[in-house]
Design an enzyme around this catalytic site. Structure first.
Site, PDB file in Angstrom:
ATOM      1  N   HIS A 273       0.800  -1.232   0.000  1.00 49.55           N
ATOM      2  CA  HIS A 273       0.000   0.000   0.000  1.00 49.55           C
ATOM      3  C   HIS A 273       0.837   1.289   0.000  1.00 49.55           C
ATOM      4  CE1 HIS A 273      -3.526  -2.516   0.794  1.00 49.55           C
ATOM      5  NE2 HIS A 273      -2.906  -3.038   1.822  1.00 49.55           N
TER       6      HIS A 273
HETATM    7  O1  RIB Z   1      -5.441  -0.118   4.322  1.00 50.23           O
HETATM    8  C1  RIB Z   1      -4.040  -0.074   4.173  1.00 50.23           C
HETATM    9  C2  RIB Z   1      -3.459   0.995   5.032  1.00 50.23           C
HETATM   10  O2  RIB Z   1      -3.738   0.713   6.400  1.00 50.23           O
HETATM   11  C3  RIB Z   1      -1.920   1.074   4.938  1.00 50.23           C
HETATM   12  O3  RIB Z   1      -1.516   2.391   5.167  1.00 50.23           O
HETATM   13  C4  RIB Z   1      -1.479   0.179   6.063  1.00 50.23           C
HETATM   14  O4  RIB Z   1      -0.182   0.532   6.551  1.00 50.23           O
HETATM   15  C5  RIB Z   1      -2.517   0.504   7.103  1.00 50.23           C
HETATM   16  O5  RIB Z   1      -2.123   1.720   7.747  1.00 50.23           O
END
Ligand code: RIB
Ligand code: CA
Length: 332
Positions: free
Chosen positions: A242
Site C-alpha cells: 500500500h
Molecule cells: O489499508 C491499508 C493501510 O492501512 C496502509 O496504510 C497500512 O499501513 C494501514 O495503515
C-alpha cells in the site's frame, strides 16, 4: 528541484518500505521529518518503528515527532492481525537509540510550514488522518501554507479491507478524514483500487532479496510476513503493497492515472462507517475535492521501488542528501 515532504505514518511494514523509498530518493525528495500516529499498532510502537527504520538506513538525523494516540472519536482500531504485535514483525532489528523529538507532531508541522515557502511542503499521509485533522483544527491560519496532501486511503470499486465498506486508514478515524476531505486542500488519494494492483508476488519478493543488501533482505522479510494475512484472505499471488505507492506517486506520477472527483466520508452509520463515497461517475452535484487514483503501472512501480532500494545500498550516502551542507560520508 527536490520536493520537501513530511511523512505522517503508522509503521506498519508497508509504511516502513515507503519511508525507505523516500529516504532512498534524496535526489528528488527532502524528508523534513516523520510524524507518527496510532494506527496499525498503538502510538508508542509506531513511534518506535519509525525510528528503527531511520536507523536501519543510517538516517538518525531525521526528526521523528509523536502525534495522536487515539482517533478524534470512537474506539481505537489497530491491525496487529496484519502487521504482527510490534507492527514490524518479520525482520529482527535493534531497538532504536535515537530519541523521539520533544515537539508534538502538529507543532512540528506548524514549525516547518512557518519556515518554508508557502506551498513548498507536501504532507505524505500513510495512516489514519488524525494528526492532519488535529493540525488543521489547531492551526487554521497555516492551512494555506500546505502545498498538497498525498495519502494512501479509501476504496471504491475495491470496497473495504477492514470492514466490507471501509479501508483501514479512513475507518480508524472517519471524523479526521472528513475534516481533511472538506479542507479544500489539494488532495491526491491512492486508494485500495490502486494498491490492490501492487501485489508482492514471489518474483518481486525475490527481486528485493536479490538486491543483496541488509535493507533488501529486511524489505523482503517484512513483505513476506505481512503478506500471509492477505494471501489467505484474497487468495491472491501476493499481498498488496500500500503505502510506498504514495512516495512512488511523488517520484513518478506518470505511473498513475486518476480523476478529480468528490469524495465524501461516512461518519455516522454503524454499517458503513469510514466508507469513502467516491463519486467516480460524477452522478451527484457534490463538487470535486480530490484527485483519486484509479490505475497504476504495476511493473513500473516495482521497477522504481526495487531500483531505488538497490541504489540505496545499506544506507544513506550523504552525497544524495539534498538541501544539506552535510559533508559526504561513506554509506553506512
Ligand atoms: O489499508 C491499508 C493501510 O492501512 C496502509 O496504510 C497500512 O499501513 C494501514 O495503515
Ligand atoms: Ca500505513
Amino acid at each position: 528541484m527536490t520536493r520537501k515532504i513530511i511523512i505522517d505514518t503508522d509503521p506498519g511494514q508497508d509504511d516502513a518500505i515507503a519511508i525507505l523509498l523516500a529516504l532512498a530518493s534524496g535526489d528528488a525528495l527532502d524528508v523534513l521529518g516523520i510524524t507518527t500516529v496510532a494506527g496499525n499498532v498503538p502510538l508508542p510502537l509506531t513511534s518506535r518503528n519509525a525510528r528503527m527504520v531511520c536507523e536501519l538506513c543510517g538516517r538518525e538525523d531525521i526528526p521523528v515527532h509523536a502525534g495522536a494516540r487515539r482517533p478524534i472519536s470512537g474506539r481505537t482500531v489497530t491491525a496487529e492481525h496484519v502487521h504482527g504485535k510490534t507492527g514490524l514483525d518479520g525482520a529482527k532489528l535493534d531497538e532504536p537509540s535515537m530519541q523521539l523529538q520533544s515537539r508534538l507532531a502538529i507543532e512540528f508541522i506548524a514549525d516547518q510550514l512557518r519556515v518554508h515557502e508557502a506551498g513548498e511542503i507536501t504532507l505524505c499521509c500513510l495512516g489514519p488522518l488524525t494528526n492532519i485533522a488535529a493540525f488543521l483544527t489547531e492551526y487554521p491560519d497555516l492551512k494555506a501554507r500546505i502545498g498538497r496532501i498525498v495519502m494512501m486511503g479509501g476504496a471504491y470499486f475495491e470496497v473495504g479491507n477492514i470492514t466490507p465498506t471501509a479501508e483501514f486508514n479512513i475507518f480508524a478515524d472517519p471524523q479526521a478524514a472528513e475534516i481533511v476531505f472538506s479542507s479544500g486542500l489539494d488532495l491526491v488519494v491512492v486508494p485500495l483500487d490502486v494498491t490492490h494492483r501492487l501485489l508482492l508476488t514471489p518474483s518481486r519478493l525475490q527481486a528485493f532479496r536479490d538486491i543483496g543488501s541488509r535493507i533488501g533482505h529486511t524489505v523482503a522479510d517484512w513483505a513476506g510476513f505481512f503478506e500471509r494475512h492477505d494471501i489467505e484472505k484474497y487468495g491472491s499471488d501476493g499481498a498488496p503493497l500500500h503505502d510506498p505507492a504514495v512516495i512512488a506517486y511523488l517520484l513518478d506520477p506518470t505511473l498513475f492515472t486518476g480523476r478529480y472527483v468528490n469524495v465524501a466520508i461516512e461518519t455516522d452509520s454503524e454499517l458503513t462507517r469510514g466508507m469513502t463515497v467516491i463519486d467516480w461517475w460524477k452522478v451527484t452535484d457534490r463538487p470535486p475535492n480530490a484527485q483519486v487514483m484509479g490505475a497504476v503501472d504495476t511493473d513500473g512501480f516495482f521497477e522504481l521501488l526495487t531500483e531505488r532500494l538497490r541504489a540505496f545500498g545499506d544506507g544513506a550516502d550523504r552525497r544524495y542528501r539534498t538541501g544539506s551542507e552535510m559533508t559526504c560520508r561513506q554509506a553506512v
